[in-house]
Write an enzyme that holds these catalytic residues in place. Structure first.
Site, mmCIF file in Angstrom:
data_model
loop_
_atom_site.group_PDB
_atom_site.id
_atom_site.type_symbol
_atom_site.label_atom_id
_atom_site.label_comp_id
_atom_site.label_asym_id
_atom_site.label_seq_id
_atom_site.Cartn_x
_atom_site.Cartn_y
_atom_site.Cartn_z
ATOM 1 N N GLU A 119 0.877 -1.164 0.000
ATOM 2 C CA GLU A 119 0.000 0.000 0.000
ATOM 3 C C GLU A 119 0.925 1.226 0.000
ATOM 4 O OE1 GLU A 119 -2.751 0.085 3.280
ATOM 5 O OE2 GLU A 119 -3.670 1.942 2.537
ATOM 6 N N ARG A 135 5.190 -13.534 9.335
ATOM 7 C CA ARG A 135 5.898 -12.302 9.008
ATOM 8 C C ARG A 135 7.282 -12.317 9.641
ATOM 9 N NH1 ARG A 135 2.564 -8.367 9.428
ATOM 10 N NH2 ARG A 135 3.978 -6.663 9.800
ATOM 11 N N LYS A 172 4.328 1.190 11.000
ATOM 12 C CA LYS A 172 4.464 2.462 10.264
ATOM 13 C C LYS A 172 4.168 3.651 11.163
ATOM 14 C CE LYS A 172 3.316 0.696 5.721
ATOM 15 N NZ LYS A 172 2.206 0.349 4.851
HETATM 16 P P1 ATP Z 1 -0.226 -1.619 6.869
HETATM 17 O O1 ATP Z 1 -0.456 -1.695 8.337
HETATM 18 O O2 ATP Z 1 -0.189 -0.222 6.362
HETATM 19 O O3 ATP Z 1 -1.073 -2.544 6.046
HETATM 20 P P2 ATP Z 1 1.914 -3.321 6.048
HETATM 21 O O4 ATP Z 1 3.256 -3.414 6.680
HETATM 22 O O5 ATP Z 1 1.051 -4.518 6.009
HETATM 23 O O6 ATP Z 1 1.257 -2.114 6.763
HETATM 24 P P3 ATP Z 1 1.651 -3.226 3.194
HETATM 25 O O7 ATP Z 1 2.023 -2.146 2.259
HETATM 26 O O8 ATP Z 1 0.240 -3.668 3.225
HETATM 27 O O9 ATP Z 1 2.115 -2.745 4.621
HETATM 28 O O10 ATP Z 1 2.615 -4.469 2.969
HETATM 29 C C1 ATP Z 1 2.938 -4.993 1.692
HETATM 30 C C2 ATP Z 1 3.248 -6.453 1.788
HETATM 31 O O11 ATP Z 1 4.358 -6.652 2.658
HETATM 32 C C3 ATP Z 1 2.095 -7.232 2.364
HETATM 33 O O12 ATP Z 1 1.859 -8.349 1.530
HETATM 34 C C4 ATP Z 1 2.549 -7.626 3.736
HETATM 35 O O13 ATP Z 1 2.031 -8.851 4.119
HETATM 36 C C5 ATP Z 1 4.067 -7.683 3.569
HETATM 37 N N1 ATP Z 1 4.734 -7.438 4.844
HETATM 38 C C6 ATP Z 1 4.618 -6.356 5.637
HETATM 39 N N2 ATP Z 1 5.329 -6.503 6.771
HETATM 40 C C7 ATP Z 1 5.928 -7.717 6.698
HETATM 41 C C8 ATP Z 1 6.804 -8.476 7.558
HETATM 42 N N3 ATP Z 1 7.192 -7.995 8.732
HETATM 43 N N4 ATP Z 1 7.209 -9.689 7.147
HETATM 44 C C9 ATP Z 1 6.829 -10.170 5.963
HETATM 45 N N5 ATP Z 1 6.011 -9.530 5.108
HETATM 46 C C10 ATP Z 1 5.551 -8.324 5.454
#
Ligand code: ATP
Ligand code: MG
Length: 584
Positions: A52, A287, A297
């Site tokens: 996002e 994750r 964030k």
């Molecule tokens: P938000 O709370 O804004 O959704 P987010 O960290 O999930 O934050 P996204 O932009 O939705 O942000 O994340 C993009 C991709 O990265 C998603 O598919 C998410 O699952 C993956 N991702 C985010 N954080 C991690 C992590 N710590 N480990 C593995 N994958 C991650």
């Protein structure tokens, strides 16, 4: 999350459970022979990384990037970069740009067969809207007039079913009309909402008539003011995947409970003729949780806004832009991601795994240089005044192909800088460096014998004295006659490059700074940045931004920038040579 992966216990490059699933699908031909909407043949598997654009990418995102792009590379598939930009308020072009930059920097490419596979979910709003209309027509969605509070109150609990909305059984015609009015801007934010009609008694709360479209009068970074209704993430995501012919939609474990709804949306819309089978399938992995960092964030933004760090690319930030400035290489980050694999169980990865990956990447390839970080004057009393002798050292470590051919040259003279810790007036047991009466080798130079030191009025040592042996120079036959235990690095005081070096360390002293709702600001490491003026080997004057060196005995240092006033390179410490946090 009890099991921690510690440095030194690095598993073999992982064959993870996702590989097993993909290999089984490839063997069964699950996604073989597909074509896209233009009739072009599709690869046998397609993944996506769907950020996002509402912030900077961090090391956790790097994990998802390496996994999705890495699997596509390894299995002859392709991976899409997709901006999941269905939420108008929080998204911005600035974030789109930095995400593109970070994914490229990590070494991944969304071009295939001359086509850029870069997509925006917001370009699918028409299809999403049509999908929602199709569900309404089939009696599978309805416009609800309950407020958000009422909806929450009637949702039930894990042990009790929810109650049906009074609007649940309104006719499809009425819902269609209201949905159009929502789209046409006739209703205020939050006054109406479109919900899927599934089962208010489902044990899975996500199936209790989830919201699929909401009203938001907001300007979107891509579609401007064209829309004032926006799909909910859970409804949009499966549609995005299906439109892009994704086969393996990989996400983190939090989305496990969403999978039944993901499947419901795709099954219903394929019944409606919107999508062809085989449909994408969602898989969840744990994750990446790294100790000593935070990745929320909101909290990272707090660090920036409250000026606890110097911005999103502060070298102490776990963002990709921060790691890059810190001196991390794409290879090191990819290595860490490979080493930690992908699993179905949440666990903590020790920060030293990341640091270890950087050392392992840089050790065989980083050019070497000498830097004295805490200088103390060493005077060779029997060395002629105003005289210098050239010394030479290999630029690269022994196993490097250029080890024998590339040399750096720097002078030795009467006045040198050595590290303060390399002299002790009264040596402790086992101390082999300089103390009165002891002989050491000045690396790449001569053997010297310490004769004493000068002190100030407070008794602090301000200079050390020694005599050198002219026939002991490294690389000459005479050098073999001298057997010494200490081998010290030094820089000629008359020739040294005096410049700024930032000694970075971990931003937090607590391995789990924000666990259990703790205030992460209480765990800030007061010594996470120390700025010093160091004495560097003069050849480093030509170092360029982004270049990474091993400063012998100290660690890896990257050129942050060239200082505008002095025209000298400023260095950031990426990582020390050894892990100083092991015992803590
Ligand atoms: P938000 O709370 O804004 O959704 P987010 O960290 O999930 O934050 P996204 O932009 O939705 O942000 O994340 C993009 C991709 O990265 C998603 O598919 C998410 O699952 C993956 N991702 C985010 N954080 C991690 C992590 N710590 N480990 C593995 N994958 C991650
Ligand atoms: Mg997310």
């Amino acid at each position: 999350m009890s099991n921690e992966l510690k440095n030194g216990h690095v598993p073999a490059p992982s064959t993870n459970f996702l590989r097993g699933i993909i290999e089984a699908d490839l063997a069964a031909g699950t996604y073989a022979g597909r074509t896209d909407s233009q009739g072009q043949a599709l690869p046998p598997m397609v993944t996506r990384f769907p950020p996002e654009p509402n912030g900077y990418l961090h090391i956790g995102h790097a994990k998802a990037i390496c996994l999705n792009f890495g699997l596509a590379r390894d299995y002859g598939g392709r991976c899409h970069l997709r901006f999941d930009d269905t939420n108008p308020e929080k998204e911005d072009q600035e974030f789109v740009d930095t995400i593109i930059d970070s994914v490229k920097w990590l070494g991944f490419d969304w071009q295939q067969d001359g086509k850029p596979h870069l997509y925006y979910a917001s370009n699918y709003f028409d299809t999403m809207y049509a999908g929602a209309q199709a569900l309404i027509r089939s009696g599978l969605a309805y416009v609800d007039e309950q407020s958000a509070d009422e909806m929450r109150a009637t949702r039930g609990t894990l042990t009790e079913p929810g109650t049906d909305s009074p609007w649940r059984n309104r006719t499809a015609e009425e819902s269609l009309r209201l949905f159009e009015e929502m789209r046409d801007g006739k209703h205020a934010d939050g006054s109406l909402i479109l919900r899927a009609k599934i089962d208010m008694a489902s044990p899975n709360m996500n199936l209790r008539d989830p919201a699929i479209y909401r009203i938001r009068h907001a300007t979107h970074h891509n579609t401007g003011d064209k829309w004032c209704v926006y799909p909910m993430y859970a409804f949009a995501h499966p549609i995005e995947d299906a439109l892009e012919n994704i086969s393996h939609s990989i996400c983190t474990l939090e989305f496990e409970d969403q999978r039944p709804f993901y499947d419901w949306v795709l099954a219903r819309l394929s019944d409606e003729g919107l999508f062809k089978k085989p449909l994408p399938h969602q898989y969840e992995f744990a994750r990446l949780n790294l100790t000593y960092i935070i990745t929320s964030k909101r909290k990272l933004k707090q660090l920036v806004d409250e000026k606890i760090v110097d911005g999103w690319d502060d070298p102490r930030m776990p963002t990709i832009v921060g790691l890059r400035r810190r001196g991390y290489t794409p290879e090191a980050i990819r290595l860490m991601c490979d080493r930690t694999g992908a699993s179905k169980n949440n666990s903590w990865i020790d920060y030293s795994i990341l640091e270890g990956a950087l050392r392992d990447d840089l050790d065989p390839k980083a050019p070497r240089a000498v830097a004295v970080l805490r200088p103390l004057k060493l005077i060779i009393d029997n060395f002629p005044e105003n005289h210098s002798v050239e010394c030479s050292a290999p630029v690269y470590p022994p196993a490097h192909p250029l080890h024998d051919s590339e040399h750096r040259r720097f002078p030795i003279s009467k006045n040198l800088w050595i590290e303060q810790e390399d002299f002790m007036e009264v040596p402790t047991k086992g101390y082999f460096r300089l103390f009165p009466g002891n002989k050491v080798r000045l690396r790449y130079g001569y053997v010297v014998e310490c004769t004493g030191c000068d002190k100030d009025a407070n008794g602090n040592v301000i200079a050390v004295h020694c005599n050198y042996f002219e026939d002991s120079k490294s690389g000459t036959p005479g050098s073999a006659n001298y057997k010494v235990k200490g081998n010290l690095h030094w820089v000629s005081a008359d020739h040294a490059l005096h410049t700024e070096v930032r000694l970075y360390d971990r931003l937090f002293t607590d391995a789990h700074p924000d666990a259990g709702g703790k205030d992460f600001k209480l765990a800030l490491n007061p010594n996470s940045r120390e700025v010093i003026e160091a004495c560097l080997e003069p050849t480093l004057n030509a170092a360029k931004p982004g270049e990474i060196y091993q400063f012998e005995r100290h660690g890896y240092f990257v050129v942050d920038h060239i200082d505008a006033a002095s025209d000298k390179p400023v260095f950031n410490r990426a990582v020390t040579l050894k892990d100083s946090w092991v015992a803590k």
